[in-house]
Design a protein around this motif. Structure first.
Motif, PDB file in Angstrom:
ATOM      1  N   GLY A   1      37.926  44.950  35.870  1.00 46.81           N
ATOM      2  CA  GLY A   1      38.571  46.016  36.624  1.00 46.81           C
ATOM      3  C   GLY A   1      37.619  46.649  37.613  1.00 46.81           C
ATOM      4  N   GLY A   2      38.130  47.573  38.310  1.00 49.03           N
ATOM      5  CA  GLY A   2      37.337  48.270  39.311  1.00 49.03           C
ATOM      6  C   GLY A   2      38.276  48.821  40.350  1.00 49.03           C
ATOM      7  N   GLU A   3      37.709  49.288  41.407  1.00 54.84           N
ATOM      8  CA  GLU A   3      38.521  49.878  42.465  1.00 54.84           C
ATOM      9  C   GLU A   3      39.455  48.826  43.044  1.00 54.84           C
ATOM     10  N   GLY A   4      40.734  49.093  42.997  1.00 49.51           N
ATOM     11  CA  GLY A   4      41.716  48.191  43.588  1.00 49.51           C
ATOM     12  C   GLY A   4      42.064  46.989  42.739  1.00 49.51           C
TER      13      GLY A   4
ATOM     14  N   ASN B   1      47.549  46.853  44.023  1.00 46.01           N
ATOM     15  CA  ASN B   1      46.226  46.418  43.581  1.00 46.01           C
ATOM     16  C   ASN B   1      46.178  44.910  43.380  1.00 46.01           C
ATOM     17  N   LYS B   2      44.988  44.342  43.530  1.00 44.28           N
ATOM     18  CA  LYS B   2      44.765  42.965  43.124  1.00 44.28           C
ATOM     19  C   LYS B   2      44.976  42.943  41.620  1.00 44.28           C
ATOM     20  N   ARG B   3      45.570  41.887  41.107  1.00 44.19           N
ATOM     21  CA  ARG B   3      45.890  41.854  39.681  1.00 44.19           C
ATOM     22  C   ARG B   3      45.227  40.681  38.983  1.00 44.19           C
ATOM     23  N   ILE B   4      44.752  40.955  37.800  1.00 45.23           N
ATOM     24  CA  ILE B   4      44.233  39.937  36.906  1.00 45.23           C
ATOM     25  C   ILE B   4      45.092  40.001  35.647  1.00 45.23           C
ATOM     26  N   TYR B   5      45.569  38.846  35.225  1.00 46.96           N
ATOM     27  CA  TYR B   5      46.454  38.769  34.064  1.00 46.96           C
ATOM     28  C   TYR B   5      45.787  37.877  33.026  1.00 46.96           C
TER      29      TYR B   5
END
Length: 105
Positions: free
Chosen positions: A80-83, A51-55
């Motif tokens: 967040g969301g799909e993927g 998944n694409k990540r946000i930290y």
């Protein structure tokens, strides 16, 4: 004084999230003028096919677990969301943050 630092997302998305500051006031019990958000402009790299990540890093004065859970949900619902995977790391900065020569916490 919550300080939220975003990695893996755009400055535009952080600015959009910053418009939600009044929602955060109730969730984490903070004054709106005490909440600070930064776009770190750091890319997040992960293995292919993940998944694409946000930290998000959150530095703040100690708060109850309920406030942490509420903030994580709020961040995940927005970013967040799909993927997309949203990770949040908390650091308590009690007595380690100075603002205008005054120690906070």
């Amino acid at each position: 004084m919550p300080i939220l630092k975003f990695n893996g997302t755009t400055e535009a998305q952080v600015k959009a999230y910053a418009t939600k500051v009044d929602e955060l006031v109730d969730l984490i019990v903070a004054k709106p003028e005490a909440i600070l958000m930064m776009s770190n402009d750091n890319n997040v790299y992960a293995a292919q096919n993940t998944n694409k990540r946000i930290y998000v890093e959150v530095d703040w004065l100690a708060r109850p677990e309920e406030a942490r859970v509420a903030l994580v949900k709020h961040l995940t619902d927005f970013f967040g969301g799909e993927g997309i995977t949203v990770s949040v790391k908390f650091t308590e900065i009690n007595k380690h943050l100075y603002v205008n020569n005054n120690r906070m916490g």
